[in-house]
Design a protein around this motif. Structure first.
Motif, short mmCIF file in Angstrom:
data_model
loop_
_atom_site.label_atom_id
_atom_site.label_comp_id
_atom_site.label_asym_id
_atom_site.label_seq_id
_atom_site.Cartn_x
_atom_site.Cartn_y
_atom_site.Cartn_z
N ASP A 1 70.13 32.55 -7.69
CA ASP A 1 69.18 31.88 -8.57
C ASP A 1 69.75 30.61 -9.18
N GLN A 2 71.01 30.70 -9.60
CA GLN A 2 71.62 29.55 -10.25
C GLN A 2 71.69 28.35 -9.30
N THR A 3 72.16 28.64 -8.09
CA THR A 3 72.23 27.58 -7.08
C THR A 3 70.84 27.03 -6.79
N ALA A 4 69.88 27.92 -6.68
CA ALA A 4 68.52 27.48 -6.41
C ALA A 4 68.05 26.53 -7.51
N ARG A 5 68.29 26.90 -8.75
CA ARG A 5 67.85 26.05 -9.87
C ARG A 5 68.61 24.72 -9.89
N ASP A 6 69.91 24.80 -9.67
CA ASP A 6 70.72 23.58 -9.77
C ASP A 6 70.48 22.61 -8.61
N TRP A 7 70.28 23.18 -7.43
CA TRP A 7 70.34 22.31 -6.25
C TRP A 7 69.05 22.24 -5.47
N PHE A 8 68.20 23.25 -5.60
CA PHE A 8 67.02 23.26 -4.73
C PHE A 8 65.70 23.32 -5.50
N ASP A 9 65.73 22.77 -6.69
CA ASP A 9 64.52 22.64 -7.48
C ASP A 9 63.76 21.40 -6.99
N PRO A 10 62.52 21.57 -6.52
CA PRO A 10 61.76 20.41 -6.03
C PRO A 10 61.65 19.28 -7.06
N GLN A 11 61.80 19.63 -8.34
CA GLN A 11 61.75 18.59 -9.38
C GLN A 11 62.84 17.53 -9.21
N LEU A 12 63.90 17.91 -8.51
CA LEU A 12 64.97 16.92 -8.28
C LEU A 12 64.45 15.68 -7.55
N ALA A 13 63.35 15.84 -6.85
CA ALA A 13 62.77 14.70 -6.14
C ALA A 13 62.29 13.61 -7.08
N GLN A 14 61.96 14.01 -8.29
CA GLN A 14 61.51 13.01 -9.29
C GLN A 14 62.66 12.03 -9.59
N VAL A 15 63.83 12.61 -9.84
CA VAL A 15 65.00 11.76 -10.12
C VAL A 15 65.27 10.84 -8.92
N ALA A 16 65.19 11.46 -7.74
CA ALA A 16 65.45 10.66 -6.52
C ALA A 16 64.42 9.55 -6.40
N GLY A 17 63.18 9.87 -6.67
CA GLY A 17 62.11 8.87 -6.56
C GLY A 17 62.32 7.75 -7.56
N HIS A 18 62.72 8.10 -8.76
CA HIS A 18 62.97 7.12 -9.80
C HIS A 18 64.11 6.17 -9.36
N GLU A 19 65.17 6.77 -8.86
CA GLU A 19 66.31 5.96 -8.38
C GLU A 19 65.88 5.08 -7.20
N ALA A 20 65.11 5.68 -6.29
CA ALA A 20 64.64 4.91 -5.13
C ALA A 20 63.78 3.73 -5.57
N ALA A 21 62.93 3.95 -6.57
CA ALA A 21 62.08 2.87 -7.05
C ALA A 21 62.92 1.70 -7.55
N LYS A 22 64.00 2.03 -8.24
CA LYS A 22 64.89 0.96 -8.70
C LYS A 22 65.52 0.21 -7.52
N MET A 23 65.97 1.00 -6.55
CA MET A 23 66.60 0.38 -5.37
C MET A 23 65.62 -0.53 -4.65
N LEU A 24 64.39 -0.07 -4.53
CA LEU A 24 63.38 -0.86 -3.81
C LEU A 24 63.00 -2.11 -4.59
N ALA A 25 63.02 -2.00 -5.92
CA ALA A 25 62.66 -3.14 -6.75
C ALA A 25 63.73 -4.23 -6.66
N MET A 26 64.99 -3.80 -6.58
CA MET A 26 66.07 -4.79 -6.49
C MET A 26 66.09 -5.46 -5.13
N GLY A 27 65.54 -4.78 -4.15
CA GLY A 27 65.47 -5.36 -2.80
C GLY A 27 66.84 -5.58 -2.22
N ASN A 28 66.98 -6.66 -1.53
CA ASN A 28 68.19 -6.83 -0.74
C ASN A 28 69.39 -7.36 -1.51
N THR A 29 69.29 -7.39 -2.80
CA THR A 29 70.43 -7.95 -3.56
C THR A 29 71.56 -6.94 -3.61
#
Lengths: 398, 398, 398, 398
Positions: free
Chosen positions: B370-398
């Motif tokens: 359960d602990q591993t599932a919560r820490d590593w396989f919570d679908p909510q982690l995608a939100q953080v990834a999406g947020h980070e990706a949005a920043k990366m995409l906004a900065m573009g090729n710099t």
């Protein structure tokens, strides 16, 4: 120091930075910088950061961490960071138990290793650039001194007409100048911190990840970037530019080899005690810098093939490609640095034999009909070449 | 069209520009532009230039010059320019005898061939860039649509945690954007006229060489440069950037291959009639674009090794290296263009299977504590990834 | 030990034989064997031979010769033999002055270095062959135990039909068996003494050259050959066979990586303490042997390109190519040995998950129509595959 | 015919066998042989086999199948066999409907393509071997004629001592002789039928698979083997041997380039009309065969890197690697055949300039002290070299 042959085709700087102790040292710098940045942003306590920093700074010196053991352990763990982190946590557990859980917090093996890799690359590339600047300076000096000194131009290995030493030097140095300009521009894009967490999302780094990255990057003298675990293009672009440097040096070395053949004798590597002697033949004087540049570039060409494929990292972390990249980079750096330092040591003393050049032109002109001699082997053609070379040198790397 | 396999891994544009007729056509354009520029500067008569231009424009169409014959003759002369120039002069001698001596005046084989090479490279690279822009646009579109769609992140081929489709797309597209920016900057340095005369000094071109170069370059849509017979770094830099494009596309294709495995099934190449069927197995649907990107990059890696060595041109013209470079360039272009066009055709229709991605995460979470599932396989982690990706995409090729 | 990464992708045996001390030791063995053979044939006195032999045997141990210093000196002399010979003569001059002129008599640098190279190659290749034999034995054992165990066959990364584990093992092991047979045949052709004198004619060796060669070869455990300074094909053939071994191991490792993906789970590398753990993710178990095989082969591919060119030795001794070959060989050996030892350590314990294989077949059969399921995904198809595999295994490497 | 540059560095035989029509023709031969063998074993009716055979024999000639269309279709299907089989079945459906279901029975795309690949390889390799035999014969003849003709030996590009032309020829030819012997032994292992069915188990071929294989192999002039879809070592071994041939030819060509420099002038490529002239410089005579050998080997080195990786075929059929192998093979063959035919055309007429060789020795002896001249530059040294060369030539390829 690697194999014995890497003394001829190696780089002491490379040995320093990519040896077990050098690289573990760089990884420990990463861990110290991470803890300090996290403490500065209140993510971990100042005490923990201090304890981690102290251990990182003293671990190798005090023998708490044995870099050779870490290197060995990497063959089962598949990563040099894993035993390093384990070792670091062990020491902390013994000496500062409360700090132990806060080491390597939010980071992943690849963060540590890529950052340490980049730190080593930066050091060696700067040395290469220094060498290349020396090469350029001495070639510009030769070009000025011999701007319109006549010399045979040879195409497809056969004499074709007359050019000038200045033009030869211009052709040699312009690619190096352009590589310097290119390195100035692109190398900093590769000299950036890696901090992206377990799968490149920075999820374990918390909401202050950007600030932590900024602080760490400053501390380590690196640039800031979003996570680039599987984006290897900045490294690839830098490798390619280093390969261009190697090619430009191999071109010069190759020409020196050809022009210093006994029967041609138009240039010679400088005579120095012990340089290029033979174990059997006392009359030999071998052009060792030029040989090093050839041997280096043969390595570089193969490494470019390996790196081209190794930069394709599947999914969120490569299973083989990344590891291959890590092995290949120090070899690339060693080859290019071996070549640049050999050539930077040789070019200032390159012996340019103006009389021999003139004799070779005359000997050839004697062998062809008068019209051909006038059209193609008139030493005056060197004036045109010198004039053109002067323009090329004035424009510089544009 | 080359071998039958070059249909799968080739480029019709490449075939056009580097076929015997395409390349002879480009060489004839060089000769026409040279004559016109020389006439404009009063070096040859307008009549001669007009005659040369007409013959160059009509020679292939009228069958005066047989491109296949020129190709064949190159195997004894060692150069495709020599029989072309001979053919051109023969026709002129027949049709406009007074103009014949003024064709190819002051130029050398390498001038013609390098310029025609560059003309072909420019055409194909522009097509590649167009494809890459399409790839980037469709990946940006997928990233937006699935910015925080949860999907397993896999390191070393094993599930490691949760990321988002947006993050995957960001990692895929940023290297392509950077390559586009880099190509915009460096490709024009390679798309330059070659006009340096027999041994690279412009001695045979007279005092107006610079003006002739400027006029010709404008006419041919190329940039101006001093002679670069043995300075191959601009071409080498362009080749390296194309190899980075190929690597970036191979990364995407490789991930699509892995993620579209039956047992994973998270993405699929678009279903189209005839696409990826099997001669024996009706149930198969093969990811052909991704396969093409892999196969292309395997070529590219080897070609990078060849080009690294072939760019070292001894003395004033290479005896082997230049010829190897000529053979290698169209192969590089064909591989990269095959890859870019396959991926540009596939990526807009890439099927992203959100449900399957969720199922795979759930299946894994079920297998760990359960602990591993919560820490590593919570679908909510995608939100953080999406947020980070949005920043990366906004900065573009710099 | 080279760079830190060469612990994961290296070979302790390689380190031993190609380190400064290992290689200088091998060169000293050459000098001792030469002196002894020359004494036996009456070319030099027994006293001189005895003195030379004693010095060669004790020079490193006693610190008379510092291998690191010789390595360093090679960067100016361009050869590791030159400072070694100079050092040897210096010690003799001090300790046995009358013997000094008789050391290295008639030989040249390349004789010493090539022979020492071959001695090191022989040692490492024998270890590789031992590993490969272990791989073959464990794969034959798996094949027997699972001759007709059904498992999905996948083409172009998609399930295509059913095969058997026995057939998979047969496909994996047959190339290795053929490489063993080929190595048995061709490796001894490369494991030969080099003794050809300054320019490859044996002119300095006197009329008894053949007898001296025979005595030395016997003493050093090498075969007899005429001088081969510039004939590198036996080495090239051996390198190519080692690359085939590497490819065969990379194929197995790559399949293990694919089949041990979480969603497929049909095989796993053995679980052992510390093997393939993660610094961040406790649930990870990474297939490190398979990763090593991939990383190794990416090096090997680039090295093959370097060696292909580096084996072209101009005139009577290469100026760059030979030196490049010397650098490349230990890297080739290290990569292949790293791969073979990793795989030999892993394959005996390879976990084969029969149930999971069956589940994967059933899951697929459920997704296709009945006819397809019967034709292509009937587990009975494994019987045919097993029968065919048995025939293949019985024929062995023929 | 590929790109225009492939005329200089190509092979008409390669064009023939690997063009769209040549390769489709070879694939149709496979289909005809399969049907005939299956009929002979009673698996399909004689009528069906006859109908299939007739269509296969006439399809290209009659225009029923358009090879160019098949080539084009391969870019969507990812395989040249799929549209060929579809085309074949369409024609049969029209002309012999009852036979249509029996075409390509039990076979898979890779069976057809690998077999057709091998048929083409066999043809071109035989031509290469013929060329190499010519090279060896003319080198043996030169060796005999000039066994002890004195010529400078040059190490590291500097004169070192005297050798003989016979010794130079021996060093050149022995590697070629060994490659011929090796090809005789290993090439037939690669020239084998591929017939393994959809996933390499021969499951679709029925119980008489072995008999069908034997009949087909005989019909096609190939050897018998068990299925080798993912076992590429026989092909890899053949490729490696061809690379050794290329290296040996590049060595000769490189030496000819160096020795035919104007200032050295010891050999020359034969003078023939149109051979190696210049577009600008009437006095030039370029060594085109030697240049071709250099340019070819630069391709070969890169291709070896591609092939090393492309021979690693994941699972039961590769997704990219196999396709890359198919593209690379004709390029390897073309390069090696271009080199071998250029050298076979040049070597018989190689001009050996005995006087010039003597002058060069004398000029050098004049420049060194008397002792050195006696020890190292005495033309009598050529006798020893000739004697040693004679022994080497007598032992031949052992």
């Amino acid at each position: 120091m690697g194999t014995i042959f890497e003394s001829f085709l190696g780089s002491a700087a490379c040995d320093t930075h990519f040896s077990a102790s050098g690289f573990v040292g760089a990884m420990l710098k990463f861990e110290a910088a991470l803890a300090q940045a996290q403490a500065q942003r209140g993510e971990i306590s100042q005490d923990a950061a201090l304890a981690i920093t102290r251990v990182c700074e003293q671990a190798l010196e005090q023998g708490w961490i044995d870099a050779q053991e870490i290197a060995k352990a990497s063959s089962t763990s598949g990563s040099v960071a894993i035993p390093m982190v384990a070792g670091l946590k062990d020491i902390l557990a013994q000496r500062h138990p409360s700090a132990a859980p806060f080491a390597h917090r939010g980071a992943t093996s690849q963060d540590v290793i890529d950052t340490a890799l980049v730190l080593g690359i930066k050091e060696v590339v700067q040395l290469v650039m220094q060498d290349v600047r020396l090469c350029v300076a001495s070639l510009r000096s030769h070009a000025t001194a011999h701007l319109d000194t006549p010399v045979l131009a040879r195409t497809l290995m056969q004499p074709a007409s007359v050019t000038s030493v200045g033009m030869k030097c211009a052709q040699w140095l312009l690619p190096l100048e352009r590589s310097l300009a290119s390195l100035d521009q692109i190398a900093p894009n590769a000299w950036v911190l890696q901090l992206a967490g377990a799968v490149g999302t920075r999820a374990q780094l918390g909401p202050q990840a950007d600030q932590i990255v900024a602080l760490m990057a400053k501390q380590l003298g690196l640039g800031i970037a979003s996570g680039w675990h599987t984006q290897r293009d900045h490294l690839g672009r830098l490798a390619a530019e280093l390969a261009l440097v190697s090619a430009a040096l191999a071109k010069i070395g190759g020409d020196v080899l050809l022009m210093s053949q006994f029967e041609i004798g138009e240039v010679a590597e400088p005579h120095e005690p012990g340089r290029g002697t033979s174990s059997a033949m006392p009359h030999k004087q071998n052009p060792v810098a030029s040989i090093a540049a050839q041997a280096a570039h043969l390595q570089v060409a193969g490494i470019m093939s390996t790196l081209s494929l190794a930069m394709v990292h599947p999914l969120e972390r490569a299973a083989g490609q990344w590891q291959a990249e890590l092995v290949a980079w120090p070899r690339l750096l060693a080859a290019v640095h071996a070549s640049s330092s050999a050539m930077a040591g040789m070019l200032p003393g390159l012996v340019i034999k103006r009389e021999r050049m003139a004799e070779n032109i005359a000997a050839l002109a004697n062998q062809v009909d008068d019209q051909t001699a006038r059209d193609w082997f008139d030493p005056q053609l060197a004036q045109v070449a010198g004039h053109e070379a002067a323009k090329m040198l004035a424009m510089g790397n544009t």
